[in-house]
Design a protein around this motif. Structure first.
Motif, PDB file in Angstrom:
ATOM      1  N   ILE A 123     -38.475  16.694 -47.040  1.00 46.33           N
ATOM      2  CA  ILE A 123     -39.123  17.649 -47.939  1.00 46.33           C
ATOM      3  C   ILE A 123     -38.041  18.478 -48.621  1.00 46.33           C
ATOM      4  CG2 ILE A 123     -40.710  19.621 -48.082  1.00 46.33           C
ATOM      5  CD1 ILE A 123     -41.831  18.553 -45.321  1.00 46.33           C
ATOM      6  N   LEU A 124     -38.205  18.720 -49.919  1.00 47.41           N
ATOM      7  CA  LEU A 124     -37.270  19.534 -50.690  1.00 47.41           C
ATOM      8  C   LEU A 124     -38.063  20.503 -51.545  1.00 47.41           C
ATOM      9  CD1 LEU A 124     -34.334  20.070 -51.724  1.00 47.41           C
ATOM     10  CD2 LEU A 124     -34.793  18.354 -53.500  1.00 47.41           C
ATOM     11  N   LEU A 125     -37.714  21.797 -51.489  1.00 46.63           N
ATOM     12  CA  LEU A 125     -38.393  22.803 -52.296  1.00 46.63           C
ATOM     13  C   LEU A 125     -37.460  23.345 -53.375  1.00 46.63           C
ATOM     14  CD1 LEU A 125     -40.436  22.726 -49.926  1.00 46.63           C
ATOM     15  CD2 LEU A 125     -40.651  25.203 -50.173  1.00 46.63           C
ATOM     16  N   GLU A 126     -38.021  23.554 -54.574  1.00 44.60           N
ATOM     17  CA  GLU A 126     -37.317  24.228 -55.651  1.00 44.60           C
ATOM     18  C   GLU A 126     -38.287  25.196 -56.312  1.00 44.60           C
ATOM     19  OE1 GLU A 126     -35.741  21.331 -58.345  1.00 44.60           O
ATOM     20  OE2 GLU A 126     -34.136  20.729 -56.973  1.00 44.60           O
ATOM     21  N   SER A 127     -37.770  26.349 -56.759  1.00 46.24           N
ATOM     22  CA  SER A 127     -38.616  27.317 -57.444  1.00 46.24           C
ATOM     23  C   SER A 127     -37.799  28.037 -58.501  1.00 46.24           C
ATOM     24  CB  SER A 127     -39.204  28.324 -56.451  1.00 46.24           C
ATOM     25  OG  SER A 127     -38.181  29.086 -55.832  1.00 46.24           O
ATOM     26  N   SER A 128     -38.522  28.740 -59.366  1.00 48.57           N
ATOM     27  CA  SER A 128     -37.870  29.513 -60.417  1.00 48.57           C
ATOM     28  C   SER A 128     -38.669  30.771 -60.661  1.00 48.57           C
ATOM     29  CB  SER A 128     -37.783  28.682 -61.705  1.00 48.57           C
ATOM     30  OG  SER A 128     -37.204  29.444 -62.762  1.00 48.57           O
ATOM     31  N   GLY A 129     -37.964  31.860 -60.971  1.00 43.52           N
ATOM     32  CA  GLY A 129     -38.647  33.109 -61.271  1.00 43.52           C
ATOM     33  C   GLY A 129     -37.677  34.273 -61.274  1.00 43.52           C
ATOM     34  N   GLN A 130     -37.875  35.202 -62.212  1.00 47.33           N
ATOM     35  CA  GLN A 130     -37.004  36.361 -62.329  1.00 47.33           C
ATOM     36  C   GLN A 130     -37.632  37.633 -61.774  1.00 47.33           C
ATOM     37  OE1 GLN A 130     -33.864  35.984 -63.472  1.00 47.33           O
ATOM     38  NE2 GLN A 130     -34.345  33.796 -63.649  1.00 47.33           N
ATOM     39  N   GLY A 131     -38.945  37.670 -61.675  1.00 42.95           N
ATOM     40  CA  GLY A 131     -39.644  38.855 -61.205  1.00 42.95           C
ATOM     41  C   GLY A 131     -39.907  38.810 -59.716  1.00 42.95           C
ATOM     42  N   PRO A 132     -40.866  39.617 -59.255  1.00 39.93           N
ATOM     43  CA  PRO A 132     -41.171  39.649 -57.816  1.00 39.93           C
ATOM     44  C   PRO A 132     -41.815  38.363 -57.314  1.00 39.93           C
ATOM     45  CG  PRO A 132     -42.713  41.020 -59.049  1.00 39.93           C
ATOM     46  CD  PRO A 132     -41.640  40.621 -60.002  1.00 39.93           C
ATOM     47  N   PHE A 133     -42.461  37.610 -58.214  1.00 45.97           N
ATOM     48  CA  PHE A 133     -43.110  36.369 -57.835  1.00 45.97           C
ATOM     49  C   PHE A 133     -42.424  35.186 -58.513  1.00 45.97           C
ATOM     50  CE2 PHE A 133     -46.495  39.564 -57.487  1.00 45.97           C
ATOM     51  CZ  PHE A 133     -46.869  39.367 -56.164  1.00 45.97           C
ATOM     52  N   VAL A 134     -42.484  34.031 -57.885  1.00 43.02           N
ATOM     53  CA  VAL A 134     -41.923  32.828 -58.500  1.00 43.02           C
ATOM     54  C   VAL A 134     -42.785  32.432 -59.696  1.00 43.02           C
ATOM     55  CG1 VAL A 134     -40.921  32.005 -56.341  1.00 43.02           C
ATOM     56  CG2 VAL A 134     -43.212  31.242 -56.984  1.00 43.02           C
ATOM     57  N   ASP A 135     -42.151  31.871 -60.708  1.00 35.83           N
ATOM     58  CA  ASP A 135     -42.903  31.338 -61.851  1.00 35.83           C
ATOM     59  C   ASP A 135     -43.559  30.015 -61.490  1.00 35.83           C
ATOM     60  OD1 ASP A 135     -42.160  33.475 -63.462  1.00 35.83           O
ATOM     61  OD2 ASP A 135     -40.328  32.469 -64.133  1.00 35.83           O
ATOM     62  N   TRP A 136     -42.850  29.230 -60.676  1.00 33.21           N
ATOM     63  CA  TRP A 136     -43.394  27.953 -60.229  1.00 33.21           C
ATOM     64  C   TRP A 136     -42.676  27.497 -58.977  1.00 33.21           C
ATOM     65  CZ3 TRP A 136     -39.583  24.252 -60.031  1.00 33.21           C
ATOM     66  CH2 TRP A 136     -38.498  24.378 -60.921  1.00 33.21           C
ATOM     67  N   LEU A 137     -43.317  26.587 -58.273  1.00 36.14           N
ATOM     68  CA  LEU A 137     -42.758  25.993 -57.061  1.00 36.14           C
ATOM     69  C   LEU A 137     -42.973  24.490 -57.113  1.00 36.14           C
ATOM     70  CD1 LEU A 137     -41.663  26.173 -54.079  1.00 36.14           C
ATOM     71  CD2 LEU A 137     -44.064  26.376 -53.386  1.00 36.14           C
TER      72      LEU A 137
END
Length: 253
Positions: A123-137
């Motif tokens: 399993i591999l996780l990647e995410s992106s986001g600049q604020g308190p919450f991720v934009d996507w996972l």
């Protein structure tokens, strides 16, 4: 080529599915497609040309194995999003248990599934986001259904496959349908019961719980009794100097 999972078993309501003949990696494709999705979407590829695992390691993907990523937009901080690796591991365990006896399966912290002591899934996780919450996972999952990769050198947990363990010839899209349904159930559990229930389910199938293992962090090797995972998903070892919570490491038995 794009299709859906119709005719390949139950498919969870509210999830989409895209199947591609060839892609560099389903994780890369998920990142490209995130701006277009309006619901959690599984992306599966029959072949990948540049698959990767944790820490940039190559992931060998012979034809007939499962290569898939789930891309979605959870309302979660980065730390909460990272806990989805345990949801994915639980779902993988349940999906694989349909084909082989559960006593052959075990979950290895942080994100592998073992079959008769060999690595059958990762399993591999990647995410992106600049604020308190991720934009996507994005949750990438590779499962050796029909073939164990050849030429893997010096692996602590040599690759194995479902077919060699008596699981039969399983179609990747059939398996994805089973996995997607199991994963949707895990998300429902997380919503209703919280991470503590996910944690308990994971620990009930954990490899070497209560035994001495070694965690290699990159800075040091920590050896101790595998006591638990904590509420943040950290590995907890009982060492000679007391409990140690480890957030990232490779584990050896």
């Amino acid at each position: 080529m794009s299709t859906n999972a119709a005719g390949h078993g139950p498919w969870p309501e509210g999830y989409a599915c895209v199947v591609l003949d060839t892609v560099d990696s389903t994780m890369a494709e998920a990142a490209r497609q995130v701006k277009n999705i309006d619901r959690p979407t599984w992306i599966m590829a029959k072949t990948q040309t540049a698959a990767r695992g944790r820490r940039g390691r190559a992931w060998v993907v012979p034809a007939g194995n499962l290569n898939a990523s789930l891309i979605f937009k959870p309302e979660a901080t980065a730390a909460e999003a990272a806990k989805r690796s345990f949801l994915a591991a639980n779902a993988l365990y349940q999906a694989l248990a349909i084909y082989v006896p559960t006593e052959k399966l075990a979950l290895k912290w942080p994100n592998d599934v073992l079959l008769s002591g060999g690595k059958v899934a990762g399993i591999l996780l990647e995410s992106s986001g600049q604020g308190p919450f991720v934009d996507w996972l994005s949750i990438g999952i590779g499962v050796n259904l029909r073939h164990a990769p050849k030429g893997v050198q010096n692996a602590s947990f040599p690759p194995t496959c479902l077919a060699d363990a008596g699981g039969g010839e399983v179609d990747p899209l059939d398996f994805l349908s089973t996995l997607a349904d199991a994963y949707a159930t895990q998300e429902a559990k997380l919503l209703r019961l919280g991470f503590s229930r996910i944690r308990d389910d994971w620990m009930s199938n954990a490899a070497r719980l209560g035994e001495v293992i070694t965690a290699r962090t990159g800075r040091e090797d920590v050896t101790g009794i595998f006591d638990s995972i904590d509420g943040d998903g950290n590995l907890v070892l009982i060492t000679g100097t007391g409990p140690r919570a480890i957030s990232a490491a490779d584990v050896f038995f």
